[in-house]
Design a protein around this motif. Structure first.
Motif, short mmCIF file in Angstrom:
data_model
loop_
_atom_site.label_atom_id
_atom_site.label_comp_id
_atom_site.label_asym_id
_atom_site.label_seq_id
_atom_site.Cartn_x
_atom_site.Cartn_y
_atom_site.Cartn_z
N GLY A 269 0.83 -1.20 0.00
CA GLY A 269 0.00 0.00 0.00
C GLY A 269 0.86 1.25 0.00
O GLY A 269 2.10 1.18 0.03
N TYR A 270 0.20 2.43 0.00
CA TYR A 270 0.94 3.69 -0.19
C TYR A 270 0.70 4.67 0.95
O TYR A 270 -0.37 4.72 1.55
CB TYR A 270 0.51 4.35 -1.50
CG TYR A 270 0.94 3.60 -2.74
CD1 TYR A 270 2.21 3.77 -3.29
CD2 TYR A 270 0.06 2.71 -3.35
CE1 TYR A 270 2.60 3.09 -4.42
CE2 TYR A 270 0.45 2.01 -4.49
CZ TYR A 270 1.72 2.20 -5.02
OH TYR A 270 2.10 1.52 -6.14
N PHE A 271 1.74 5.45 1.21
CA PHE A 271 1.68 6.59 2.13
C PHE A 271 2.03 7.83 1.33
O PHE A 271 3.14 7.95 0.79
CB PHE A 271 2.64 6.39 3.29
CG PHE A 271 2.71 7.56 4.26
CD1 PHE A 271 1.61 8.37 4.50
CD2 PHE A 271 3.90 7.82 4.96
CE1 PHE A 271 1.68 9.42 5.40
CE2 PHE A 271 3.98 8.88 5.86
CZ PHE A 271 2.86 9.68 6.08
N ILE A 272 1.10 8.77 1.25
CA ILE A 272 1.33 10.05 0.58
C ILE A 272 1.50 11.10 1.66
O ILE A 272 0.60 11.33 2.47
CB ILE A 272 0.16 10.42 -0.35
CG1 ILE A 272 -0.01 9.37 -1.45
CG2 ILE A 272 0.37 11.81 -0.95
CD1 ILE A 272 -1.32 9.51 -2.22
N ALA A 273 2.67 11.73 1.70
CA ALA A 273 2.97 12.72 2.73
C ALA A 273 3.30 14.06 2.08
O ALA A 273 4.17 14.14 1.21
CB ALA A 273 4.14 12.25 3.59
N ILE A 305 7.53 19.90 -0.85
CA ILE A 305 7.84 18.53 -1.23
C ILE A 305 6.68 17.61 -0.83
O ILE A 305 6.07 17.80 0.24
CB ILE A 305 9.11 18.03 -0.51
CG1 ILE A 305 10.32 18.91 -0.83
CG2 ILE A 305 9.41 16.56 -0.86
CD1 ILE A 305 10.79 18.82 -2.25
N ALA A 306 6.40 16.62 -1.66
CA ALA A 306 5.48 15.54 -1.28
C ALA A 306 6.13 14.23 -1.66
O ALA A 306 6.83 14.14 -2.68
CB ALA A 306 4.14 15.69 -1.99
N PHE A 307 5.93 13.22 -0.83
CA PHE A 307 6.47 11.88 -1.09
C PHE A 307 5.34 10.90 -1.34
O PHE A 307 4.32 10.93 -0.67
CB PHE A 307 7.29 11.38 0.11
CG PHE A 307 8.57 12.10 0.35
CD1 PHE A 307 9.59 12.11 -0.58
CD2 PHE A 307 8.76 12.81 1.55
CE1 PHE A 307 10.78 12.78 -0.33
CE2 PHE A 307 9.93 13.48 1.81
CZ PHE A 307 10.95 13.47 0.85
N ILE A 308 5.57 10.02 -2.33
CA ILE A 308 4.73 8.82 -2.47
C ILE A 308 5.61 7.67 -2.03
O ILE A 308 6.65 7.41 -2.64
CB ILE A 308 4.24 8.61 -3.92
CG1 ILE A 308 3.44 9.81 -4.40
CG2 ILE A 308 3.40 7.33 -4.01
CD1 ILE A 308 2.99 9.69 -5.86
N ALA A 309 5.20 7.00 -0.95
CA ALA A 309 6.00 5.90 -0.40
C ALA A 309 5.20 4.61 -0.43
O ALA A 309 3.98 4.63 -0.20
CB ALA A 309 6.42 6.23 1.04
N LYS A 310 5.88 3.50 -0.69
CA LYS A 310 5.22 2.20 -0.78
C LYS A 310 5.70 1.31 0.35
O LYS A 310 6.90 1.23 0.62
CB LYS A 310 5.50 1.55 -2.14
CG LYS A 310 4.69 0.29 -2.39
CD LYS A 310 4.90 -0.18 -3.83
CE LYS A 310 4.02 -1.38 -4.15
NZ LYS A 310 4.21 -1.82 -5.56
N ARG A 311 4.76 0.66 0.99
CA ARG A 311 5.13 -0.25 2.07
C ARG A 311 5.56 -1.59 1.52
O ARG A 311 4.91 -2.14 0.63
CB ARG A 311 3.95 -0.44 3.04
CG ARG A 311 4.38 -1.21 4.29
CD ARG A 311 3.23 -1.58 5.17
NE ARG A 311 3.65 -2.69 6.04
CZ ARG A 311 2.84 -3.59 6.54
NH1 ARG A 311 1.56 -3.55 6.26
NH2 ARG A 311 3.31 -4.54 7.32
#
Length: 312
Positions: A269-273, A305-311
């Motif tokens: 899944g994803y975390f958008i920060a 800045i924004a990050f798209i991170a994947k677990r």
């Protein structure tokens, strides 16, 4: 009724926290005069959006305006606002000139003055943000329209941090996904997730005014069958896992709960920060990675800045 306009000359970094301070003090909305709006490149990508008068903007920094009713407590309220803004420096937030001025306006001027800053804006490939009082027709069949009433506000949906979140949601949310929006504010990110096909969206905010504002906007956009808005402190007490967690809040807050996000996001899944200033990019990135995520995309807009991170 008479209203008092409070005007704060500050920095981009301080926009979100100062806006929250003003809302907590009873302001019904904020106006942000940011000179970057005069030179944003997105007009070239999506076509002419609106015309702005350079005379309305400061040469440097940002001006935030809010309107408070004139009453016997006004002086005390203004002093509390000033103190709360000064306290932001304790969190290493640059408040810039921090020049505060007060002026009086009548109700008719107040009711219309801020609306000139808020027009339909195409912010991504799919989404256009439209104020409720504007008439707007979709240009293409796949265009998605979000109607917002910023009367109780928490942003108009066009701030770079919000725009980047919506663009990230476009790239990550799939049909029937489940989503949590931490620090929902106006509810715009939850609405976007629902319009992109999410089957269940949980919108959370600690501020009761934000909760009520988000509920109104969710209903306005007819996605109340998919979006549930609740008062909650970050992810505290939340059970189960979702496909996407999105959060547009201060960098310091993001770093404080990345472990909780990791527990709330399904594998892959994803975390958008978002809400991250350039100076704190590496700190936030390290915190996200240390919680078990891989950064798959970094989005940059102006100084944000924004990050798209994947677990994993």
């Amino acid at each position: 009724m008479k209203w008092s306009e409070i005007m704060i000359h500050t920095t981009n970094e301080a926009i979100e926290p100062i806006s929250n301070i003003l809302h907590e003090a009873g302001a019904s909305g904020v106006v942000i005069e940011d000179p970057f709006d005069l030179v944003k490149e997105r007009e070239d990508q999506f076509g002419e959006i609106y015309q702005l008068n350079p005379d309305d903007y400061p040469e440097e920094g940002v001006i935030i305006k809010a309107y408070l009713s004139v009453n016997s407590f006004l002086g005390e309220t203004v002093e509390e606002i000033k103190q709360a803004i000064n306290n932001l420096a304790l969190f290493n937030i640059d408040i810039g000139q921090n020049h505060v001025t007060i002026s009086e306006v009548n109700e008719e001027e107040w009711a219309t003055a801020w609306k000139k800053y808020y027009n339909p804006v195409k912010i991504s490939e799919k989404f256009t943000i439209v104020p409720t009082w504007e008439k707007y027709e979709a240009v293409s069949s796949d265009e998605l329209i979000i109607e917002l009433d910023p009367g109780m506000a928490f942003g108009t949906g066009t701030h770079p941090t919000t725009v980047m979140c919506i663009q990230a949601l476009e790239r990550t949310v799939k049909q029937n996904d489940t989503v949590i929006d931490v620090g929902t504010g106006s509810g715009v990110l939850s609405i976007a997730a629902a319009l992109l096909g999410a089957s269940q969206v949980t919108a959370l905010d600690l501020d009761e005014v934000a909760v009520q504002s988000a509920k109104l906007n969710v209903k306005l956009n007819k996605v109340q069958d998919k979006v549930t808005v609740s008062k909650n402190d970050l992810l505290n007490g939340m059970n189960g896992q979702v496909d996407v967690v999105v959060s547009n809040i201060l960098a310091e807050v993001i770093m404080s709960f990345t472990d909780d996000v990791a527990k709330a996001v399904k594998p892959n899944g994803y975390f958008i920060a978002s809400g991250i200033i350039q100076q704190k990019k590496d700190q936030v990135k390290d915190a996200i990675i240390s919680s078990g995520f891989t950064i798959v995309e970094t989005i940059v807009m102006e100084d944000w800045i924004a990050f798209i991170a994947k677990r994993g």
